[in-house]
Design a protein around this motif. Structure first.
Motif, PDB file in Angstrom:
ATOM      1  N   SER A  66      -8.873   7.956  -5.556  1.00 38.92           N
ATOM      2  CA  SER A  66      -8.085   7.226  -4.561  1.00 38.92           C
ATOM      3  C   SER A  66      -8.347   5.723  -4.597  1.00 38.92           C
ATOM      4  CB  SER A  66      -8.382   7.763  -3.162  1.00 38.92           C
ATOM      5  OG  SER A  66      -9.739   7.542  -2.812  1.00 38.92           O
ATOM      6  N   PRO A  68      -8.309   2.032  -5.932  1.00 41.95           N
ATOM      7  CA  PRO A  68      -7.464   1.308  -6.900  1.00 41.95           C
ATOM      8  C   PRO A  68      -8.320   0.601  -7.944  1.00 41.95           C
ATOM      9  CG  PRO A  68      -7.633   0.056  -4.871  1.00 41.95           C
ATOM     10  CD  PRO A  68      -8.338   1.355  -4.608  1.00 41.95           C
ATOM     11  N   ALA A 142      -3.809  -8.776   2.269  1.00 43.11           N
ATOM     12  CA  ALA A 142      -2.925  -7.631   2.522  1.00 43.11           C
ATOM     13  C   ALA A 142      -2.678  -6.766   1.293  1.00 43.11           C
ATOM     14  CB  ALA A 142      -1.580  -8.121   3.074  1.00 43.11           C
ATOM     15  N   ALA A 143      -3.116  -7.182   0.124  1.00 35.65           N
ATOM     16  CA  ALA A 143      -2.875  -6.401  -1.090  1.00 35.65           C
ATOM     17  C   ALA A 143      -3.771  -5.161  -1.112  1.00 35.65           C
ATOM     18  CB  ALA A 143      -3.130  -7.249  -2.325  1.00 35.65           C
ATOM     19  N   THR A 144      -3.202  -4.044  -1.564  1.00 33.31           N
ATOM     20  CA  THR A 144      -3.945  -2.782  -1.671  1.00 33.31           C
ATOM     21  C   THR A 144      -3.942  -2.211  -3.080  1.00 33.31           C
ATOM     22  OG1 THR A 144      -1.972  -1.519  -1.039  1.00 33.31           O
ATOM     23  CG2 THR A 144      -3.470  -2.198   0.732  1.00 33.31           C
ATOM     24  N   GLY A 145      -3.217  -2.819  -3.985  1.00 31.07           N
ATOM     25  CA  GLY A 145      -3.142  -2.302  -5.348  1.00 31.07           C
ATOM     26  C   GLY A 145      -2.167  -3.107  -6.177  1.00 31.07           C
ATOM     27  N   ASP A 156      -0.016  -3.751   2.002  1.00 30.44           N
ATOM     28  CA  ASP A 156      -0.239  -2.842   3.115  1.00 30.44           C
ATOM     29  C   ASP A 156       0.790  -3.136   4.207  1.00 30.44           C
ATOM     30  OD1 ASP A 156      -1.151  -1.123   5.016  1.00 30.44           O
ATOM     31  OD2 ASP A 156      -3.077  -2.129   5.337  1.00 30.44           O
ATOM     32  N   ARG A 169      -0.637  -6.597  11.584  1.00 33.86           N
ATOM     33  CA  ARG A 169      -1.850  -5.797  11.746  1.00 33.86           C
ATOM     34  C   ARG A 169      -2.316  -5.852  13.196  1.00 33.86           C
ATOM     35  NH1 ARG A 169      -7.154  -8.994   9.365  1.00 33.86           N
ATOM     36  NH2 ARG A 169      -6.996 -10.811  10.727  1.00 33.86           N
ATOM     37  N   GLU A 187     -13.422 -13.440   2.832  1.00 35.33           N
ATOM     38  CA  GLU A 187     -12.880 -12.463   1.889  1.00 35.33           C
ATOM     39  C   GLU A 187     -12.837 -13.025   0.474  1.00 35.33           C
ATOM     40  OE1 GLU A 187     -11.663  -8.669   1.003  1.00 35.33           O
ATOM     41  OE2 GLU A 187     -12.305  -9.467   2.950  1.00 35.33           O
ATOM     42  N   HIS A 209      -9.709  -8.937  -8.701  1.00 34.79           N
ATOM     43  CA  HIS A 209      -8.532  -8.643  -7.883  1.00 34.79           C
ATOM     44  C   HIS A 209      -7.881  -7.362  -8.377  1.00 34.79           C
ATOM     45  CE1 HIS A 209      -4.639  -9.302  -5.805  1.00 34.79           C
ATOM     46  NE2 HIS A 209      -5.386  -9.955  -4.950  1.00 34.79           N
ATOM     47  N   PHE A 210      -6.986  -6.822  -7.529  1.00 36.16           N
ATOM     48  CA  PHE A 210      -6.236  -5.628  -7.933  1.00 36.16           C
ATOM     49  C   PHE A 210      -5.330  -5.920  -9.122  1.00 36.16           C
ATOM     50  CE2 PHE A 210      -6.760  -5.124  -3.230  1.00 36.16           C
ATOM     51  CZ  PHE A 210      -7.675  -4.092  -3.283  1.00 36.16           C
TER      52      PHE A 210
END
Length: 332
Positions: A66, A68, A142-145, A156, A169, A187, A209-210
Motif C-alpha cells: 500500500s 507508494p 497534498a500529493a499521495t503518489g 489527496d 482538509r 515538511e 518525492h513521489f
C-alpha cells in the motif's frame, strides 16, 4: 553378686558427621527439565504461534504494497573557486594598520561562503521563499503518489480540491485548512538532504518525492536559487562597500590611503562584474540531478521480513505468558 552390665544404660549408636557440600548453582538435571518444559510449552502453542506469525506476515505484505514509491534525485556540487573573496579587511594586507592609524575603521573579513551557502539553503527564510516562488505547496503537502502512465501527481481529495484550487482538509488548531509557511517548511526539511564531504569539500544535495520528475526539478531549482541568492548578497555587499570607500576617499587627504581605497573600489567593482557574468556563482554542478528510473523506497522486502519476525516473537512471548501466568501453583 549382681551383674553391673545389666544396670548400665544402652549406648546410643554413633551419628556420622554432617559434611557440607559446596553449592554449584542450578543442577544440570533441573536445567534440562526446564528446557524440556519450555520446548513442550512452545510445541503445544504451535498453532497460536503459526497463526499470529502468519497474521503479522500478511499485514506486513499489505502495508508494504500500500505504500507508494519514493524517488530520490541527487546532484553533486563543488564550491566555485573564485566565490567569496572575503571582506575589505582581508584584501588590505599590511595597509589595514595604516587605515587604523588614520582613524578609519574598515569592515571585517567575510565568512566561509560555502558553509554560509549551505546554511542559507536549509534556512527557514530561504525554504519558505522557495516554496512560495515555485508554488510547491500542493505537490509538497497534498500529493499521495504518482501516475506512471500519465506522469501526473495523485492529489489527496480530502486535503485539496484540485478542481476549485482550494484547501479542504480538516483544520487542526492552530493548523488551518491551508498549510502555513511553517508547516510547509517542516515538511520540506523531511525530503531535503544536504551533506558535505570534509575531505573533498564536495556537496551532495538530494530531494525525495513521489514523482521522480518533481524530485529532479526541485534539486535543479534549489541549486539555481541558492546561486542567485548568494550572488545578490555579494553584489549588494560590494555596492555598499564601494559607497563606503568613496566616502572615505572624500574624508581623507592622505595620498597613500586614497590610493588604497581606489584599489579596493576597483576590487569590489570586479567582484560585482564577476558575480553578474557567472551563472554558477557559489556552487558549480559536477553531476546534475536526473530523473531517477528506480525507486528509492520503500524497502518492501525488508518490511515483510521485519513484520514476520515481529509477529513470531510476539506469538512466542504470548504463549509463554499464557502458560506461566496461569500455571497452577504446585503444593508444598
Amino acid at each position: 553378686m549382681s551383674d553391673l552390665s545389666t544396670n548400665l544404660p544402652p549406648v546410643p549408636p554413633a551419628v556420622p558427621p554432617v559434611v557440607s557440600q559446596p553449592y554449584h548453582g542450578i543442577d544440570a538435571a533441573d536445567d534440562e527439565i526446564d528446557l524440556r518444559e519450555l520446548f513442550t510449552v512452545l510445541w503445544r502453542g504451535k498453532l497460536l504461534i503459526v497463526g499470529v506469525t502468519l497474521l503479522f506476515a500478511i499485514g506486513a505484505v499489505v502495508v508494504a504494497l500500500s505504500l507508494p514509491n519514493i524517488y530520490r534525485s541527487e546532484a553533486l556540487l563543488a564550491p566555485a573557486s573564485e566565490a567569496g573573496g572575503g571582506g575589505l579587511a582581508s584584501k588590505l594586507g599590511g595597509l589595514s594598520g595604516l587605515a587604523g592609524m588614520a582613524g578609519i575603521s574598515l569592515p571585517g573579513g567575510g565568512a566561509d561562503k560555502t558553509a554560509l551557502g549551505l546554511e542559507v539553503m536549509q534556512s527557514r527564510a530561504f525554504i519558505e521563499h522557495f516554496i512560495d516562488q515555485h508554488e510547491l505547496l500542493v505537490p509538497l503537502m497534498a500529493a499521495t503518489g504518482w501516475n506512471v502512465q500519465t506522469g501526473e501527481l495523485l492529489i489527496d481529495a480530502d486535503a485539496y480540491d484540485a478542481a476549485n484550487e482550494t484547501w479542504v482538509r480538516e483544520p487542526d488548531p492552530p493548523r488551518q485548512s491551508k498549510p502555513s509557511a511553517q508547516e510547509a517548511y517542516e515538511e520540506f526539511r523531511k525530503v531535503l538532504a544536504v551533506s558535505k564531504d570534509k575531505e573533498t569539500g564536495f556537496v551532495n544535495l538530494s530531494v525525495e518525492h513521489f514523482s521522480p520528475i518533481v524530485a529532479q526539478q526541485w534539486v535543479t531549482w534549489l541549486v539555481q536559487d541558492l546561486n542567485n541568492v548568494m550572488r545578490e548578497q555579494e553584489v549588494s555587499e560590494a555596492e555598499r562597500a564601494i559607497t563606503y570607500l568613496k566616502g572615505q576617499v572624500a574624508n581623507t587627504s592622505l595620498t597613500d590611503l586614497q590610493a588604497m581605497f581606489f584599489e579596493l573600489i576597483q576590487s569590489q567593482t570586479e567582484t560585482i562584474m564577476l558575480a553578474k557574468v557567472r551563472e554558477e556563482y557559489l556552487f558549480k554542478t559536477i553531476d546534475p540531478a536526473i530523473v531517477p528510473e528506480q525507486k528509492y523506497g520503500p524497502k518492501r522486502a525488508l518490511i515483510c521480513v521485519l513484520g514476520t519476525l515481529l509477529g513470531g516473537m510476539l506469538a512466542v512471548l504470548l504463549v509463554l505468558i499464557r502458560h506461566y501466568a496461569f500455571k497452577p501453583e504446585e503444593s508444598v
